[in-house]
Design a protein around this motif. Structure first.
Motif, PDB file in Angstrom:
ATOM      1  N   ARG A  27       0.826  -1.211   0.000  1.00 13.31           N
ATOM      2  CA  ARG A  27       0.000   0.000   0.000  1.00 13.31           C
ATOM      3  C   ARG A  27       0.857   1.256   0.000  1.00 13.31           C
ATOM      4  NH1 ARG A  27      -4.652  -2.405   4.111  1.00 13.31           N
ATOM      5  NH2 ARG A  27      -5.877  -3.424   2.456  1.00 13.31           N
ATOM      6  N   GLN A  28       1.969   1.207   0.705  1.00 14.16           N
ATOM      7  CA  GLN A  28       2.876   2.351   0.679  1.00 14.16           C
ATOM      8  C   GLN A  28       3.484   2.523  -0.713  1.00 14.16           C
ATOM      9  OE1 GLN A  28       6.040   4.060   3.657  1.00 14.16           O
ATOM     10  NE2 GLN A  28       6.926   2.235   2.737  1.00 14.16           N
ATOM     11  N   ALA A  29       3.882   1.428  -1.359  1.00 18.09           N
ATOM     12  CA  ALA A  29       4.461   1.508  -2.706  1.00 18.09           C
ATOM     13  C   ALA A  29       3.466   2.117  -3.678  1.00 18.09           C
ATOM     14  CB  ALA A  29       4.884   0.116  -3.172  1.00 18.09           C
ATOM     15  N   GLU A  30       2.207   1.728  -3.571  1.00 12.56           N
ATOM     16  CA  GLU A  30       1.191   2.280  -4.466  1.00 12.56           C
ATOM     17  C   GLU A  30       0.970   3.754  -4.170  1.00 12.56           C
ATOM     18  OE1 GLU A  30      -2.092   0.074  -6.779  1.00 12.56           O
ATOM     19  OE2 GLU A  30      -2.765   0.237  -4.710  1.00 12.56           O
ATOM     20  N   ARG A  31       0.923   4.101  -2.907  1.00 14.24           N
ATOM     21  CA  ARG A  31       0.705   5.501  -2.516  1.00 14.24           C
ATOM     22  C   ARG A  31       1.859   6.388  -2.975  1.00 14.24           C
ATOM     23  NH1 ARG A  31       0.319   4.501   2.309  1.00 14.24           N
ATOM     24  NH2 ARG A  31       2.322   5.201   3.132  1.00 14.24           N
ATOM     25  N   LEU A  32       3.082   5.854  -2.947  1.00 13.80           N
ATOM     26  CA  LEU A  32       4.258   6.627  -3.331  1.00 13.80           C
ATOM     27  C   LEU A  32       4.440   6.728  -4.840  1.00 13.80           C
ATOM     28  CD1 LEU A  32       6.805   5.316  -0.667  1.00 13.80           C
ATOM     29  CD2 LEU A  32       5.794   7.601  -0.774  1.00 13.80           C
ATOM     30  N   GLY A  33       3.646   5.999  -5.601  1.00 15.64           N
ATOM     31  CA  GLY A  33       3.677   6.144  -7.051  1.00 15.64           C
ATOM     32  C   GLY A  33       4.606   5.214  -7.788  1.00 15.64           C
ATOM     33  N   PHE A  34       5.063   4.126  -7.150  1.00 10.45           N
ATOM     34  CA  PHE A  34       5.922   3.186  -7.853  1.00 10.45           C
ATOM     35  C   PHE A  34       5.133   2.437  -8.923  1.00 10.45           C
ATOM     36  CE2 PHE A  34       8.406   3.980  -4.042  1.00 10.45           C
ATOM     37  CZ  PHE A  34       9.683   4.118  -4.580  1.00 10.45           C
ATOM     38  N   THR A  35       5.857   1.854  -9.862  1.00  9.32           N
ATOM     39  CA  THR A  35       5.229   1.194 -11.010  1.00  9.32           C
ATOM     40  C   THR A  35       4.695  -0.180 -10.662  1.00  9.32           C
ATOM     41  OG1 THR A  35       6.756   2.346 -12.485  1.00  9.32           O
ATOM     42  CG2 THR A  35       5.608   0.447 -13.392  1.00  9.32           C
ATOM     43  N   GLY A  36       5.456  -0.940  -9.869  1.00  6.69           N
ATOM     44  CA  GLY A  36       5.046  -2.311  -9.611  1.00  6.69           C
ATOM     45  C   GLY A  36       5.725  -2.902  -8.401  1.00  6.69           C
ATOM     46  N   VAL A 231      19.587   3.557   0.696  1.00 12.25           N
ATOM     47  CA  VAL A 231      19.620   5.024   0.756  1.00 12.25           C
ATOM     48  C   VAL A 231      19.969   5.454   2.184  1.00 12.25           C
ATOM     49  CG1 VAL A 231      18.375   7.153   0.279  1.00 12.25           C
ATOM     50  CG2 VAL A 231      17.817   5.073  -1.014  1.00 12.25           C
ATOM     51  N   GLU A 232      21.083   6.158   2.305  1.00  8.91           N
ATOM     52  CA  GLU A 232      21.514   6.708   3.588  1.00  8.91           C
ATOM     53  C   GLU A 232      22.107   8.100   3.335  1.00  8.91           C
ATOM     54  OE1 GLU A 232      20.940   5.355   6.433  1.00  8.91           O
ATOM     55  OE2 GLU A 232      20.417   3.295   5.863  1.00  8.91           O
ATOM     56  N   ASP A 233      22.431   8.803   4.402  1.00  5.25           N
ATOM     57  CA  ASP A 233      22.970  10.154   4.265  1.00  5.25           C
ATOM     58  C   ASP A 233      24.326  10.166   3.576  1.00  5.25           C
ATOM     59  OD1 ASP A 233      20.746  11.185   5.490  1.00  5.25           O
ATOM     60  OD2 ASP A 233      21.665  11.300   7.480  1.00  5.25           O
ATOM     61  N   THR A 234      25.103   9.088   3.767  1.00  2.00           N
ATOM     62  CA  THR A 234      26.427   9.018   3.158  1.00  2.00           C
ATOM     63  C   THR A 234      26.633   7.649   2.530  1.00  2.00           C
ATOM     64  OG1 THR A 234      27.568   8.161   5.113  1.00  2.00           O
ATOM     65  CG2 THR A 234      27.343  10.561   4.934  1.00  2.00           C
ATOM     66  N   VAL A 235      27.550   7.600   1.565  1.00  2.00           N
ATOM     67  CA  VAL A 235      27.919   6.331   0.941  1.00  2.00           C
ATOM     68  C   VAL A 235      28.512   5.389   1.982  1.00  2.00           C
ATOM     69  CG1 VAL A 235      29.519   5.264  -0.702  1.00  2.00           C
ATOM     70  CG2 VAL A 235      28.227   7.309  -1.366  1.00  2.00           C
ATOM     71  N   TYR A 292      15.454  -3.283  -5.054  1.00  2.00           N
ATOM     72  CA  TYR A 292      15.332  -4.179  -3.911  1.00  2.00           C
ATOM     73  C   TYR A 292      15.988  -3.552  -2.686  1.00  2.00           C
ATOM     74  CZ  TYR A 292      13.500  -8.085  -6.608  1.00  2.00           C
ATOM     75  OH  TYR A 292      12.694  -8.898  -7.375  1.00  2.00           O
ATOM     76  N   PRO A 293      15.187  -2.966  -1.775  1.00  3.79           N
ATOM     77  CA  PRO A 293      15.762  -2.511  -0.507  1.00  3.79           C
ATOM     78  C   PRO A 293      16.229  -3.711   0.297  1.00  3.79           C
ATOM     79  CG  PRO A 293      13.363  -2.336  -0.463  1.00  3.79           C
ATOM     80  CD  PRO A 293      13.732  -2.730  -1.854  1.00  3.79           C
ATOM     81  N   MET A 294      17.361  -3.593   0.961  1.00  3.47           N
ATOM     82  CA  MET A 294      17.994  -4.731   1.608  1.00  3.47           C
ATOM     83  C   MET A 294      17.722  -4.811   3.111  1.00  3.47           C
ATOM     84  SD  MET A 294      19.457  -6.234  -0.919  1.00  3.47           S
ATOM     85  CE  MET A 294      20.728  -7.316  -0.283  1.00  3.47           C
ATOM     86  N   TYR A 295      17.153  -3.770   3.687  1.00  2.00           N
ATOM     87  CA  TYR A 295      16.877  -3.744   5.127  1.00  2.00           C
ATOM     88  C   TYR A 295      15.884  -2.614   5.387  1.00  2.00           C
ATOM     89  CZ  TYR A 295      20.283   0.045   4.778  1.00  2.00           C
ATOM     90  OH  TYR A 295      20.944   1.190   4.391  1.00  2.00           O
ATOM     91  N   ASP A 296      15.273  -2.594   6.559  1.00  2.00           N
ATOM     92  CA  ASP A 296      14.332  -1.517   6.939  1.00  2.00           C
ATOM     93  C   ASP A 296      13.413  -1.181   5.771  1.00  2.00           C
ATOM     94  OD1 ASP A 296      15.715  -1.469   9.332  1.00  2.00           O
ATOM     95  OD2 ASP A 296      16.919   0.287   8.797  1.00  2.00           O
ATOM     96  N   ARG A 297      12.654  -2.187   5.312  1.00  2.00           N
ATOM     97  CA  ARG A 297      11.927  -2.065   4.039  1.00  2.00           C
ATOM     98  C   ARG A 297      10.996  -0.853   3.972  1.00  2.00           C
ATOM     99  NH1 ARG A 297      15.056  -6.595   4.217  1.00  2.00           N
ATOM    100  NH2 ARG A 297      14.999  -7.768   2.272  1.00  2.00           N
ATOM    101  N   MET A 298      10.229  -0.610   5.000  1.00  2.00           N
ATOM    102  CA  MET A 298       9.279   0.505   4.949  1.00  2.00           C
ATOM    103  C   MET A 298      10.005   1.842   4.855  1.00  2.00           C
ATOM    104  SD  MET A 298       6.226  -0.850   4.962  1.00  2.00           S
ATOM    105  CE  MET A 298       5.106   0.461   5.500  1.00  2.00           C
ATOM    106  N   GLU A 299      11.030   2.020   5.697  1.00  2.00           N
ATOM    107  CA  GLU A 299      11.780   3.269   5.667  1.00  2.00           C
ATOM    108  C   GLU A 299      12.526   3.442   4.347  1.00  2.00           C
ATOM    109  OE1 GLU A 299      11.831   0.990   7.991  1.00  2.00           O
ATOM    110  OE2 GLU A 299      11.154   1.940   9.856  1.00  2.00           O
ATOM    111  N   GLN A 300      13.096   2.349   3.855  1.00  2.00           N
ATOM    112  CA  GLN A 300      13.832   2.430   2.597  1.00  2.00           C
ATOM    113  C   GLN A 300      12.907   2.712   1.415  1.00  2.00           C
ATOM    114  OE1 GLN A 300      17.441   1.967   1.671  1.00  2.00           O
ATOM    115  NE2 GLN A 300      17.305   2.918   3.694  1.00  2.00           N
ATOM    116  N   ALA A 302      10.271   4.595   1.452  1.00  2.00           N
ATOM    117  CA  ALA A 302      10.049   6.044   1.477  1.00  2.00           C
ATOM    118  C   ALA A 302      11.281   6.785   0.970  1.00  2.00           C
ATOM    119  CB  ALA A 302       9.703   6.484   2.894  1.00  2.00           C
ATOM    120  N   ALA A 303      12.470   6.310   1.345  1.00  2.25           N
ATOM    121  CA  ALA A 303      13.696   6.954   0.870  1.00  2.25           C
ATOM    122  C   ALA A 303      13.864   6.772  -0.635  1.00  2.25           C
ATOM    123  CB  ALA A 303      14.905   6.371   1.610  1.00  2.25           C
TER     124      ALA A 303
END
Length: 317
Positions: A27-36, A231-235, A292-300, A302-303
């Motif tokens: 539901r978050q993916a759909e709300r955020l506008g992702f394709t699939g 996705v994080e603040d730094t590499v 493919y987010p690798m951890y913290d799926r919900m937060e990632q 959104a990022a």
């Protein structure tokens, strides 16, 4: 999502394997506008995973717009008539949103599958003919097929898929012969997430030559790539979080070396940096990116919406 990346490039997400996360994540993916949303078909017992097709059926009930894909089904594990019915059912449940990723699978799984009574001989022939069988059952009222492995006439199969003559089939392949075969028999090619970008670019060059050699319109053949991403603040922070994930997921894998894998295959860092790295792929011709987010799926997730917004902003100039 703040902005959309454009009609010519799609951004999908890999679905989590945690049953409790599936609905909120979708539901978050759909709300955020992702394709699939994409699932996987795996026989790797080292990492917990749900059956990809059942997950797609589940996701079909809680989404309205997202395309639903599996990357990739190991063709030899299922009789193609059974697979045709399962896939057509998902296409019906999702009202025509299914994409079928298909491949022969990794050779190191075949010994165990053979021991379980699943035929593993002639894997390429079984995949090629299996596609023909599925397409015949999807498109013909009384289907027939004449092959070396499968041969029949007058077979009825229900349900028919919503998409006619059938859902698009994208083949996962790496070797030159397999890539050229994908161009010949499929609707698209999907590059594996564990493939390094440099290797993927070499494979893409083969696909482009095959499209030209076979006289296929590139606009009618989808090129996609799965990407491990963080996705994080730094590499440095992203790498620090990714390395142990790859060690857990790929440690001891006979095909992929977990040591240094994050730097070889993943994209990670601040949103703008990730967007720039993804642009390298879309500039080369990729039209669907499966992230493919690798951890913290919900937060990632959104990022990753920030990443696609940065991507869109850069494309607008």
């Amino acid at each position: 999502m703040t902005s959309t990346p454009g009609d010519d490039v799609g951004f999908s997400l890999g679905a989590p394997n945690d049953p409790d996360l599936l609905v909120p994540f979708a539901r978050q993916a759909e709300r955020l506008g992702f394709t699939g949303l994409w699932t996987q078909d795996t026989v790797n017992a080292a990492n917990y995973s749900l059956d990809g097709l059942h997950v797609l059926s589940y996701l079909a009930a809680v989404t309205e717009r997202l395309r639903l894909g599996i990357g990739v089904l190991y063709s030899g594990r299922r009789n193609p008539a059974v697979a045709a019915r399962e896939l057509a059912t998902i296409d019906q449940l999702s009202r025509g949103r299914l994409i079928v990723g298909l491949g022969v699978g990794n050779a190191y799984h075949r010994e165990a599958l053979t021991a379980l009574g699943i035929p593993m001989d002639r894997p390429v022939r079984r995949m090629v003919e299996g596609i023909g069988v599925m397409r015949a059952l999807w498109s013909q009222d009384e289907a027939g097929y004449d092959g070396d492995v499968y041969s029949f006439t007058g077979i009825r199969s229900q349900p028919k898929p919503v998409q006619r003559p059938g859902p698009p089939i994208w083949i996962g392949a790496r070797a030159e012969q397999a890539l050229r075969r994908a161009v010949r028999i499929a609707d698209g090619w999907t590059g594996a997430a564990p493939a390094a970008t440099a290797d993927f670019m070499d494979q893409l060059a083969v696909v482009r030559r095959a499209l030209e050699d076979q006289g296929r319109d590139p606009a009618g053949f989808t090129i996609s790539k799965s990407v491990y991403i963080a996705v994080e603040d730094t590499v440095e922070r992203a790498r620090e979080k990714l390395v142990p994930v790859f060690q857990r997921s790929f440690g001891g894998n006979p095909v992929y070396d977990a040591d240094g894998m994050a730097d070889r295959v993943a994209i990670f860092g601040p949103p703008e940096h990730c967007a720039e790295r993804l642009t390298e792929l879309t500039d080369a011709g990729v039209r669907e990116l499966i992230l493919y987010p690798m951890y913290d799926r919900m937060e990632q997730a959104a990022a990753l919406a920030e990443v696609t917004a940065s991507f869109a902003k850069a494309r607008r100039g």
